[in-house]
Motif scaffolding. Sequence first.
Motif, PDB file in Angstrom:
ATOM      1  N   LYS A 186     -20.797  49.849   0.254  1.00 43.07           N
ATOM      2  CA  LYS A 186     -21.209  49.298  -1.035  1.00 43.07           C
ATOM      3  C   LYS A 186     -21.365  47.784  -0.953  1.00 43.07           C
ATOM      4  O   LYS A 186     -22.327  47.219  -1.521  1.00 43.07           O
ATOM      5  CB  LYS A 186     -20.181  49.670  -2.106  1.00 43.07           C
ATOM      6  CG  LYS A 186     -20.553  49.169  -3.494  1.00 43.07           C
ATOM      7  CD  LYS A 186     -19.499  49.566  -4.524  1.00 43.07           C
ATOM      8  CE  LYS A 186     -19.869  49.006  -5.904  1.00 43.07           C
ATOM      9  NZ  LYS A 186     -18.838  49.344  -6.932  1.00 43.07           N
ATOM     10  N   ALA A 187     -20.435  47.118  -0.263  1.00 49.35           N
ATOM     11  CA  ALA A 187     -20.510  45.664  -0.127  1.00 49.35           C
ATOM     12  C   ALA A 187     -21.756  45.260   0.652  1.00 49.35           C
ATOM     13  O   ALA A 187     -22.447  44.296   0.287  1.00 49.35           O
ATOM     14  CB  ALA A 187     -19.254  45.135   0.561  1.00 49.35           C
ATOM     15  N   LEU A 188     -22.060  45.985   1.725  1.00 50.13           N
ATOM     16  CA  LEU A 188     -23.264  45.691   2.506  1.00 50.13           C
ATOM     17  C   LEU A 188     -24.516  45.921   1.664  1.00 50.13           C
ATOM     18  O   LEU A 188     -25.490  45.155   1.762  1.00 50.13           O
ATOM     19  CB  LEU A 188     -23.293  46.543   3.770  1.00 50.13           C
ATOM     20  CG  LEU A 188     -22.232  46.228   4.833  1.00 50.13           C
ATOM     21  CD1 LEU A 188     -22.281  47.259   5.963  1.00 50.13           C
ATOM     22  CD2 LEU A 188     -22.443  44.827   5.402  1.00 50.13           C
ATOM     23  N   ALA A 189     -24.494  46.957   0.833  1.00 51.28           N
ATOM     24  CA  ALA A 189     -25.642  47.225  -0.033  1.00 51.28           C
ATOM     25  C   ALA A 189     -25.806  46.122  -1.072  1.00 51.28           C
ATOM     26  O   ALA A 189     -26.928  45.671  -1.348  1.00 51.28           O
ATOM     27  CB  ALA A 189     -25.474  48.577  -0.710  1.00 51.28           C
ATOM     28  N   THR A 190     -24.693  45.658  -1.643  1.00 50.72           N
ATOM     29  CA  THR A 190     -24.749  44.586  -2.630  1.00 50.72           C
ATOM     30  C   THR A 190     -25.356  43.324  -2.025  1.00 50.72           C
ATOM     31  O   THR A 190     -26.158  42.631  -2.670  1.00 50.72           O
ATOM     32  CB  THR A 190     -23.341  44.282  -3.168  1.00 50.72           C
ATOM     33  OG1 THR A 190     -22.822  45.453  -3.797  1.00 50.72           O
ATOM     34  CG2 THR A 190     -23.360  43.121  -4.142  1.00 50.72           C
ATOM     35  N   ALA A 191     -24.968  43.040  -0.786  1.00 53.45           N
ATOM     36  CA  ALA A 191     -25.465  41.845  -0.101  1.00 53.45           C
ATOM     37  C   ALA A 191     -26.837  42.063   0.523  1.00 53.45           C
ATOM     38  O   ALA A 191     -27.344  41.169   1.218  1.00 53.45           O
ATOM     39  CB  ALA A 191     -24.471  41.410   0.969  1.00 53.45           C
TER      40      ALA A 191
ATOM     41  N   LEU B 258     -21.344  37.162   2.152  1.00 53.38           N
ATOM     42  CA  LEU B 258     -21.315  37.605   0.757  1.00 53.38           C
ATOM     43  C   LEU B 258     -20.668  38.988   0.642  1.00 53.38           C
ATOM     44  O   LEU B 258     -19.857  39.239  -0.260  1.00 53.38           O
ATOM     45  CB  LEU B 258     -22.733  37.625   0.197  1.00 53.38           C
ATOM     46  CG  LEU B 258     -22.895  38.037  -1.274  1.00 53.38           C
ATOM     47  CD1 LEU B 258     -22.080  37.124  -2.181  1.00 53.38           C
ATOM     48  CD2 LEU B 258     -24.359  38.036  -1.667  1.00 53.38           C
ATOM     49  N   ALA B 259     -21.015  39.872   1.581  1.00 50.90           N
ATOM     50  CA  ALA B 259     -20.390  41.205   1.592  1.00 50.90           C
ATOM     51  C   ALA B 259     -18.883  41.095   1.783  1.00 50.90           C
ATOM     52  O   ALA B 259     -18.102  41.831   1.166  1.00 50.90           O
ATOM     53  CB  ALA B 259     -21.006  42.055   2.705  1.00 50.90           C
ATOM     54  N   ARG B 260     -18.440  40.165   2.627  1.00 55.52           N
ATOM     55  CA  ARG B 260     -17.013  39.947   2.857  1.00 55.52           C
ATOM     56  C   ARG B 260     -16.315  39.515   1.567  1.00 55.52           C
ATOM     57  O   ARG B 260     -15.166  39.884   1.308  1.00 55.52           O
ATOM     58  CB  ARG B 260     -16.825  38.897   3.953  1.00 55.52           C
ATOM     59  CG  ARG B 260     -15.390  38.562   4.281  1.00 55.52           C
ATOM     60  CD  ARG B 260     -15.310  37.719   5.542  1.00 55.52           C
ATOM     61  NE  ARG B 260     -16.092  36.505   5.454  1.00 55.52           N
ATOM     62  CZ  ARG B 260     -16.504  35.793   6.499  1.00 55.52           C
ATOM     63  NH1 ARG B 260     -16.217  36.201   7.724  1.00 55.52           N
ATOM     64  NH2 ARG B 260     -17.193  34.693   6.339  1.00 55.52           N
ATOM     65  N   ALA B 261     -17.013  38.726   0.750  1.00 58.87           N
ATOM     66  CA  ALA B 261     -16.400  38.239  -0.486  1.00 58.87           C
ATOM     67  C   ALA B 261     -16.264  39.339  -1.534  1.00 58.87           C
ATOM     68  O   ALA B 261     -15.293  39.352  -2.300  1.00 58.87           O
ATOM     69  CB  ALA B 261     -17.225  37.080  -1.055  1.00 58.87           C
ATOM     70  N   VAL B 262     -17.229  40.275  -1.577  1.00 59.65           N
ATOM     71  CA  VAL B 262     -17.227  41.255  -2.677  1.00 59.65           C
ATOM     72  C   VAL B 262     -16.630  42.595  -2.285  1.00 59.65           C
ATOM     73  O   VAL B 262     -16.446  43.458  -3.151  1.00 59.65           O
ATOM     74  CB  VAL B 262     -18.662  41.471  -3.212  1.00 59.65           C
ATOM     75  CG1 VAL B 262     -19.265  40.145  -3.658  1.00 59.65           C
ATOM     76  CG2 VAL B 262     -19.562  42.133  -2.163  1.00 59.65           C
TER      77      VAL B 262
END
Length: 577
Positions: free
Chosen positions: A445-450, A483-487
């Motif tokens: 999900k984080a990778l998709a968001t970013a 960004l993925a790491r942050a979210v």
Amino acid sequence: MRSLLRLRTYAYPIRWYLAGAVLAALLASGAVLVTPLVLGRIVDGPIGHHDRAALWPLIGLLLLLGVAEAGLFGLRRVLIARPLAKVEAAMRRDLYAKLQRLPVAFHDRWASGQLLSRATSDMYTLRLFLAFALIFLIVNSVTFLTGSVLMLALDWRLGLIALAPSIPLILFCAWFETRYSKASRTAQDQNGDLATVLEESVLGIRILKSFGRQRTMARQFRERAQLLRATELRKTWMLADLWSVIVGLPELALGSSLAVGVVLVAHDELSTGSLVAFLSTALALRWPVESMGWLLAYSNEAGTATDRFFEVLDTPEPEPVRGTAGEPDGSGIRFTGVRFRYPDAPADSPDLLGGIDLHVRRGETMALVGATGCGKTTLTALLPRLYEATAGRITLDGRDIAALPPGELRSLVAVAFEDPTLFSATVRENVLMGAPDAADAALEKALATAQAGFVADLPDGVDTEVGEQGLSLSGGQRQRLALARAVVGNPPFLVLDDPLSALDVRTEALVEAALREVLADSTALVVAHRPSTVLLADRVALLSDGRIADVGTHAELLERCTEYRALMSGALERSVA
């Protein structure tokens, strides 16, 4: 010695191994000192009386002493090798842990090469000191004193002649120690400077090649290397002077003892065997005496390495605030009278942040805008306490961040920096630094968001190694992984420092759309330089002259704030261009 005594904390757990190593070396040295007495017995006994039968037992005793010496010195190495490796590992571990605890301001002041040299070459120096120099400083001193007593017992006249250089040698060594200690510290600092140049050259190799500056950095490296070379040569000359005195004076004394001994034997005042025993004892003491030059030099290097090690460990850490952080009240992020200046800023310079009052409501996204260099990034760095505010108070849902344990605080606040840093690890490991316990679903999900769909095309997907600094990826790819790491952990508070600066227009639009969903569940502070990023926010805060000049929606600020309109119009023109 004052510096080296500080190592006792680390040496204490292996004290019995050290004591065993010293005892083994003392027994080995004892075997060396017994050998001259056996030789004297052979000369006065079997050789003097032509008694071949009595000769063989004494020869066997000499062989036994030789085997015992070799075995005991070998035992010393076996006893100390593994425990000292543990000591070195413990010192490195403590140094690394200290570096992790120290504030970012400390790392801003220290060159990375200086810290690297303390964790590598200085640790090696200290391990060799404990393994060899410390043991033989004790053993050789005891051996010298015991041998001196033996020589005086064999013949006090020859003993006084042989020991006459002791006093001038002690005075010369004291003079040498002061000079060599300063040179050792200079050399170790220069070695750290050289490591810094090397590290920067490797990390910045793309820039150097792009601008054709390889020769410039090569010249800097050569200059630093030549400085180190000059210092090492100066140390060598000092050691050569010491060595010439340590070797020369005892040799003159030994020659004088031999001449006087021959006269005494000729006048039947001393037996031939006693003279042989005396000279053999004096020769056996050559190594303990001559090695003192090297041992003193290495001890000085170990002393300066100890100083450099504890220089980091003695750096004060931020003092914990007494009291409790309070209970969450759902009030969001609040800055109250927050001031900040860098610790190394000139005393007469104004504070970078001169009294920040700002409230980011719970669940709100606040964009922070301002001219370049006004302190936007610094302000966001105060939230996870990468820097400590000089004055004022910052709360998260009513809880004072100064009273929160750093681990708890940083589990609440996730950060994505404008200049993303990745580590020599896999995509998975880099992203999950934001939430080590997150499931694969959260990772995806984080990778998709970013909008990090490029990961699927990597050779091993999320298990692909990205290389040092992530330089195998493009700037935009690195920024999306950051960004993925942050979210990835769905943090309640989110700090984004211009998170879309390296993205193309199409990817930026996709990331913005996905970010809106994430920001809806977080309280976020977003540093923005472009109107498209500002539009992600519910409200906008304008930072100017170290203060919050205005707060409002994007439309409100455009209508009433001249400085904001100038910032946005310039950003819009740049984005169009």
